[in-house]
Design a protein around this motif. Structure first.
Motif, PDB file in Angstrom:
ATOM      1  N   MET A 556       0.857  -1.192   0.000  1.00  0.00           N
ATOM      2  CA  MET A 556       0.000   0.000   0.000  1.00  0.00           C
ATOM      3  C   MET A 556       0.888   1.234   0.000  1.00  0.00           C
ATOM      4  O   MET A 556       1.809   1.332   0.810  1.00  0.00           O
ATOM      5  CB  MET A 556      -0.893  -0.005   1.245  1.00  0.00           C
ATOM      6  CG  MET A 556      -1.598   1.312   1.545  1.00  0.00           C
ATOM      7  SD  MET A 556      -2.988   1.654   0.439  1.00  0.00           S
ATOM      8  CE  MET A 556      -3.468   3.287   0.986  1.00  0.00           C
ATOM      9  N   THR A 557       0.652   2.157  -0.932  1.00  0.00           N
ATOM     10  CA  THR A 557       1.393   3.413  -0.929  1.00  0.00           C
ATOM     11  C   THR A 557       0.474   4.531  -0.488  1.00  0.00           C
ATOM     12  O   THR A 557      -0.729   4.498  -0.736  1.00  0.00           O
ATOM     13  CB  THR A 557       1.956   3.751  -2.323  1.00  0.00           C
ATOM     14  OG1 THR A 557       0.865   4.046  -3.201  1.00  0.00           O
ATOM     15  CG2 THR A 557       2.762   2.609  -2.888  1.00  0.00           C
ATOM     16  N   GLY A 558       1.039   5.530   0.171  1.00  0.00           N
ATOM     17  CA  GLY A 558       0.236   6.652   0.620  1.00  0.00           C
ATOM     18  C   GLY A 558       1.094   7.723   1.259  1.00  0.00           C
ATOM     19  O   GLY A 558       2.295   7.532   1.456  1.00  0.00           O
ATOM     20  N   ASP A 559       0.461   8.849   1.576  1.00  0.00           N
ATOM     21  CA  ASP A 559       1.217   9.945   2.196  1.00  0.00           C
ATOM     22  C   ASP A 559       0.456  10.629   3.318  1.00  0.00           C
ATOM     23  O   ASP A 559       1.011  11.454   4.020  1.00  0.00           O
ATOM     24  CB  ASP A 559       1.580  10.995   1.138  1.00  0.00           C
ATOM     25  CG  ASP A 559       0.359  11.721   0.573  1.00  0.00           C
ATOM     26  OD1 ASP A 559      -0.756  11.194   0.722  1.00  0.00           O
ATOM     27  OD2 ASP A 559       0.536  12.802  -0.002  1.00  0.00           O
ATOM     28  N   GLY A 560      -0.813  10.296   3.525  1.00  0.00           N
ATOM     29  CA  GLY A 560      -1.611  11.032   4.485  1.00  0.00           C
ATOM     30  C   GLY A 560      -1.969  10.243   5.724  1.00  0.00           C
ATOM     31  O   GLY A 560      -1.787   9.028   5.800  1.00  0.00           O
ATOM     32  N   VAL A 561      -2.496  10.960   6.713  1.00  0.00           N
ATOM     33  CA  VAL A 561      -2.982  10.328   7.931  1.00  0.00           C
ATOM     34  C   VAL A 561      -4.045   9.301   7.586  1.00  0.00           C
ATOM     35  O   VAL A 561      -4.110   8.222   8.184  1.00  0.00           O
ATOM     36  CB  VAL A 561      -3.565  11.393   8.887  1.00  0.00           C
ATOM     37  CG1 VAL A 561      -4.202  10.745  10.105  1.00  0.00           C
ATOM     38  CG2 VAL A 561      -2.479  12.376   9.313  1.00  0.00           C
ATOM     39  N   ALA A 582       2.418  10.503  10.642  1.00  0.00           N
ATOM     40  CA  ALA A 582       1.609   9.314  10.927  1.00  0.00           C
ATOM     41  C   ALA A 582       1.773   8.262   9.837  1.00  0.00           C
ATOM     42  O   ALA A 582       1.881   7.066  10.132  1.00  0.00           O
ATOM     43  CB  ALA A 582       0.140   9.704  11.052  1.00  0.00           C
ATOM     44  N   ALA A 583       1.795   8.691   8.582  1.00  0.00           N
ATOM     45  CA  ALA A 583       1.961   7.750   7.469  1.00  0.00           C
ATOM     46  C   ALA A 583       3.339   7.102   7.522  1.00  0.00           C
ATOM     47  O   ALA A 583       3.488   5.897   7.315  1.00  0.00           O
ATOM     48  CB  ALA A 583       1.757   8.466   6.136  1.00  0.00           C
ATOM     49  N   ARG A 584       4.372   7.904   7.811  1.00  0.00           N
ATOM     50  CA  ARG A 584       5.732   7.352   7.870  1.00  0.00           C
ATOM     51  C   ARG A 584       5.884   6.370   9.024  1.00  0.00           C
ATOM     52  O   ARG A 584       6.568   5.355   8.907  1.00  0.00           O
ATOM     53  CB  ARG A 584       6.743   8.492   7.998  1.00  0.00           C
ATOM     54  CG  ARG A 584       6.851   9.331   6.734  1.00  0.00           C
ATOM     55  CD  ARG A 584       7.902  10.412   6.861  1.00  0.00           C
ATOM     56  NE  ARG A 584       7.565  11.379   7.891  1.00  0.00           N
ATOM     57  CZ  ARG A 584       8.299  12.439   8.179  1.00  0.00           C
ATOM     58  NH1 ARG A 584       9.419  12.659   7.524  1.00  0.00           N
ATOM     59  NH2 ARG A 584       7.917  13.285   9.116  1.00  0.00           N
ATOM     60  N   ALA A 585       5.243   6.679  10.156  1.00  0.00           N
ATOM     61  CA  ALA A 585       5.340   5.783  11.307  1.00  0.00           C
ATOM     62  C   ALA A 585       4.655   4.448  11.029  1.00  0.00           C
ATOM     63  O   ALA A 585       5.094   3.407  11.519  1.00  0.00           O
ATOM     64  CB  ALA A 585       4.710   6.443  12.536  1.00  0.00           C
ATOM     65  N   ALA A 586       3.576   4.473  10.247  1.00  0.00           N
ATOM     66  CA  ALA A 586       2.825   3.246   9.951  1.00  0.00           C
ATOM     67  C   ALA A 586       3.463   2.437   8.828  1.00  0.00           C
ATOM     68  O   ALA A 586       3.256   1.231   8.734  1.00  0.00           O
ATOM     69  CB  ALA A 586       1.385   3.588   9.573  1.00  0.00           C
ATOM     70  N   ALA A 587       4.243   3.106   7.971  1.00  0.00           N
ATOM     71  CA  ALA A 587       4.788   2.450   6.779  1.00  0.00           C
ATOM     72  C   ALA A 587       6.011   1.611   7.101  1.00  0.00           C
ATOM     73  O   ALA A 587       6.688   1.805   8.105  1.00  0.00           O
ATOM     74  CB  ALA A 587       5.131   3.504   5.726  1.00  0.00           C
ATOM     75  N   ALA A 588       6.294   0.675   6.210  1.00  0.00           N
ATOM     76  CA  ALA A 588       7.483  -0.162   6.332  1.00  0.00           C
ATOM     77  C   ALA A 588       8.623   0.369   5.469  1.00  0.00           C
ATOM     78  O   ALA A 588       9.793   0.162   5.759  1.00  0.00           O
ATOM     79  CB  ALA A 588       7.154  -1.596   5.921  1.00  0.00           C
ATOM     80  N   LEU A 589       8.275   1.070   4.393  1.00  0.00           N
ATOM     81  CA  LEU A 589       9.256   1.639   3.468  1.00  0.00           C
ATOM     82  C   LEU A 589       8.923   3.114   3.298  1.00  0.00           C
ATOM     83  O   LEU A 589       7.788   3.458   2.971  1.00  0.00           O
ATOM     84  CB  LEU A 589       9.193   0.908   2.118  1.00  0.00           C
ATOM     85  CG  LEU A 589      10.291   1.219   1.097  1.00  0.00           C
ATOM     86  CD1 LEU A 589      11.636   0.731   1.590  1.00  0.00           C
ATOM     87  CD2 LEU A 589       9.966   0.577  -0.242  1.00  0.00           C
TER      88      LEU A 589
END
Length: 818
Positions: A556-561, A582-589
């Protein structure tokens, strides 16, 4: 909180618009409600280290350490302890590196708020805000908490990070603004209505806390490890039982040594170093990705990325630039596009940062055309009348220009007949393709003439289409997910070549997101859809879960809360450049460069990592079968196989000493860690874990290796070798297992012949060569083992090289199993 009048809200919150809260009351509310931030679970150093010393494999190593002390085998004690500490250190160090990278990213966001406290305006950390605080929000500010507008003209906010809407939203008195949205125009005074986990942002974060997908490969590797442990325990019990029956005399020390030897045998055969090898392989892949401007925050997601067959991509800010631009200019007859654009720029606030004004300014080809005009007066955008107006002078003549909602401008021009129909048809056509329209007219302030229509759109990122097509060519189905309208979504999907089966989220999931139940009909719709429009955070999260429930590996790609829950739930969440905290904290990459092209490279790098891990898994399972079954067979029926060099200590035919077993574990796995650098093969489609193939290939190679090792023992005993004692035969067996094991890796790393490209990377090749040189010296000079002759060493080497050809041929055939 439901929308209520400002007066009633201030009474309910017990606050004052003119004076704000006093410090004492603010502190009470802060203690009651907590910080205006999301809580993070803290993990102590002991909690991080404990898994490396607690579990079936660590227990066996620790038991062997204790038994070595009891029997005073100090050499065994030191080497086994070294094995345990090495495994723990590597695993902990790699995990710490990933967490440190994520912590550094989180420090990028440190918001402040301009708040009215004790009748004075002051700047405080946004985390100290409480419900009832009076806060000023102006152009460029990030809204620090959910709040209701008390006063001010209006506020235009970009809340795409929260809702996925690509266009700014205008907020008026008594409207609610959400934490995390960005003020693009205007200034207002607000009262805080919710903080921390009670904000729109916080409620989304609760989904994030609940979300999370386990790595499929990690789970499969764990099951392989458990299978090997069970098999090793059963064979070890058989081995111990027979040794206790056969060995005489039998005293306490002998029993302890038998138990310790069997424990060490289990350590040598069970994939003790598998977690460390896989951690190093993934961590080095993460390092390679960081050079591509992508930070890996969750190491095990890299292996999932190799297997991904569905990519759920957010539209706004991910596939598109999240920046309005002019898509087209449609002037009426007699007006040129350049003149119309010039007038559009003149009717723009020269000091403002309005996104629509900026789009038209950027579209104007030549700024020279503006020099002959003078703006006498500018009336900014009013959300009530939905237009701007400029009074312009040229060559001594004054005229008015208006720009705004096309319906408003058309009505001002009092158009009728075909003129009205033609213009309205164009506006409707643009709307059907998802474009935002903007009308333009000139006049004397009383009567107006329609000049034309601008179409506005959020343009694609430069590399989005090529990346999407490249991913589809790799067998990855790309689905677009957006909060925008269905028409906008369809237009973008067509531009990207994703497909036109764009569904409304509410048509699939309904409107009751609190009691959502996934049905088979929903599953089919989600699988077949090209994308989804008018999506809320819960929908994105459910879309990913539905696909996973159907066996898909999702990225899943994204940039927002609003993307955060789905980013965390996905097998591999990818936060694009400029993503929210928030998006960076939830993401793996986490991508640190604009665009998506790095994803294609990341997928290929992940496939290499997957291939390297599979090479090791084939090798490790085969070696486990070889060492364990070979040791049991020789121990049980050694008296029937060996006649010339029989053991001197009773009837024990155990083929390896404890120190040999520990050395074997170290010499096998330490150089094998360099497989993380290997020149691996890249599969043409998603890299899929095939349990049947893995066990078939590994088991057959392992059994053939058992035959190979037994044949060497029998052959050596027949007289071809120069050994004269059972301890020298043990050395010969030790050399056979080290040499045969490393050469087996050259076979398992390839789907074709071992001597074809891609050749081993020099670090892997050098590590194995250096290890083999060390083993030659070890066996020739008698370091920790009984020495043997150089001729016997060369015989073992030649013997194993010959065996590589039939082993490679069988491996090629077996790896074609579907």
């Amino acid at each position: 909180m439901d929308k209520i009048s400002n007066d009633d809200l201030l009474k309910k919150l017990e606050t004052d618009e003119k004076n704000g809260l006093n410090t004492s009351e603010a502190q009470k509310r802060l203690l009651r409600d907590g910080k205006n931030a999301l809580e993070e679970k803290k993990v102590t150093l002991l909690q991080k280290l404990m898994p490396y010393f607690w579990g079936p494999i660590p227990w066996m190593i620790e038991a062997a350490i204790v038994l070595s002390l009891i029997t005073m085998d100090i050499k065994d004690f030191i080497i086994i302890l070294l094995l345990l500490l090495l495994n723990a250190f590597i695993g902990w160090r790699q995990d710490k590196s990933a967490q440190d990278a994520l912590a550094a990213l989180k420090n990028d966001l440190a918001l402040k708020a301009n708040v009215l406290r004790d009748s004075k305006w002051q700047e405080i950390p946004a985390s100290d805000l409480v419900v009832g605080d009076i806060v000023a929000i102006a152009l460029g500010n990030v809204v620090p908490a959910d709040a209701q507008i008390l006063s001010g003209d209006y506020l235009t906010v970009d809340q795409s990070a929260l809702t996925g809407e690509s266009l700014p939203v205008t907020k008026n008195i008594q409207d609610v603004v959400y934490s995390g949205s960005i003020a693009k125009e205007g200034s207002v005074i607000v009262v805080v209505t919710a903080t921390g986990v009670n904000t729109y942002f916080g409620k989304t974060a609760k989904l994030v806390a609940e979300a999370g997908a386990k790595s499929q490969l990690t789970g499969e590797i764990t099951s392989v490890g458990n299978f090997l442990i069970i098999g090793a325990v059963v064979l070890s019990i058989i081995l111990v039982t027979f040794q206790l029956i056969l060995i005489r005399p039998l005293d306490q020390v002998t029993i302890l040594r038998i138990v310790k030897t069997v424990l060490v045998l289990m350590v040598a055969t069970i994939p003790v170093a598998m977690p460390a090898v896989i951690s190093v392989t993934i961590a080095l892949g993460a390092l390679q990705l960081s050079k591509m401007k992508a930070i890996v925050s969750k190491l095990n997601s890299i292996e999932a990325l190799a297997s991904v067959n569905v990519l759920c991509s957010d539209k706004t800010g991910t596939l598109t630039q999240n920046k309005l631009s002019v898509a087209g200019v449609f002037p009426v007859e007699g007006i040129t596009s350049e003149l119309m654009t010039t007038y559009g720029v003149l009717a723009s606030d020269p000091k403002g940062e309005d996104v629509i004004d900026l789009a038209i300014k950027n579209f104007l080809k030549s700024k020279d055309s503006l020099s002959s005009y003078k703006i006498d007066k500018f009336i900014p955008f009013n959300p009530v009348i939905k237009r701007v107006e400029a009074v312009v002078e040229k060559d001594g003549k004054t005229f008015h220009i208006v720009k705004g909602a096309p319906q408003v401008i058309v009505e001002m021009c009092k158009l009728v007949g075909d003129n009205l129909k033609n213009i309205q048809d164009k506006i409707d056509e643009l709307a059907s393709h998802g474009f935002k329209s903007l009308g333009l007219a000139i006049g004397d302030g009383e009567t107006w003439s329609y000049m034309g229509t601008f179409s506005l759109a959020d343009p694609l990122r430069v590399d989005s289409k090529s990346t999407v097509q490249a991913l589809k060519a790799e067998g990855i189905d790309v689905k677009m997910i957006t909060g925008d309208s269905q028409n906008i979504a369809k237009e973008v999907a067509n531009q990207l070549g994703i497909g036109d089966n764009i569904l409304l989220a509410t048509d699939v999931f309904g409107t009751d997101d609190k009691n959502m139940t996934i049905t088979s009909k929903m599953q089919k719709q989600v699988e077949e859809a090209s994308g989804f429009a008018e999506v809320f955070p819960q929908h994105k999260y459910e879309i990913v879960k539905v696909l996973q429930s159907k066996g898909h590996i999702c990225a899943m790609t994204g940039d927002g809360v609003n993307d955060s829950p789905a980013l965390k739930q996905a097998d591999c969440g990818i936060a694009v450049s400029g993503a929210t905290d928030a998006a960076r904290a939830a993401a793996a990459l986490i991508l640190t460069n604009p665009g998506l092209s790095v994803i294609e490279n990341a997928v290929n790098e992940a496939k290499k990592i997957f291939s390297r891990m599979m090479s090791y898994i084939y090798y490790r399972i085969a070696m486990t079968i070889n060492i364990m079954i070979f040791s049991v067979i020789v121990t049980l029926i050694g008296k029937y196989l060996i006649h010339r060099v029989v053991p001197t200590d009773g009837d024990s035919f155990f083929p390896l000493t404890a120190i040999m077993l520990v050395s074997l574990a170290l010499l096998d796995d330490i150089p094998i860690m360099t497989i993380a650098y290997d020149n691996a093969e890249i599969s043409s489609g998603p890299s899929i874990w095939n349990k049947k193939r893995v066990f078939t290939v590994s088991f057959v190679l392992g059994i053939i290796s058992v035959v190979q090792s037994i044949a060497l023992v029998v052959w050596a005993d027949k007289g071809w070798s120069q050994i004269t004692s059972f301890s020298q035969l043990q050395t010969l067996v030790f050399l056979q297992l080290v040499v045969g094991g490393h050469l087996l890796l050259f076979i398992t790393r390839r789907s074709g012949w071992f001597f074809t490209k891609p050749f081993p990377q020099w670090k892997l090749f050098s590590a194995i060569v250096l290890t083999q040189i060390f083993v030659v010296f070890m066996t020739y000079f008698g370091w920790l083992v009984e020495s043997i002759t150089i001729r016997d060493i060369l015989y073992v080497w030649g013997y194993n090289i010959l065996w590589m050809f039939p082993l490679s041929f069988i491996s090629i055939i077996l790896k074609k199993i579907k």
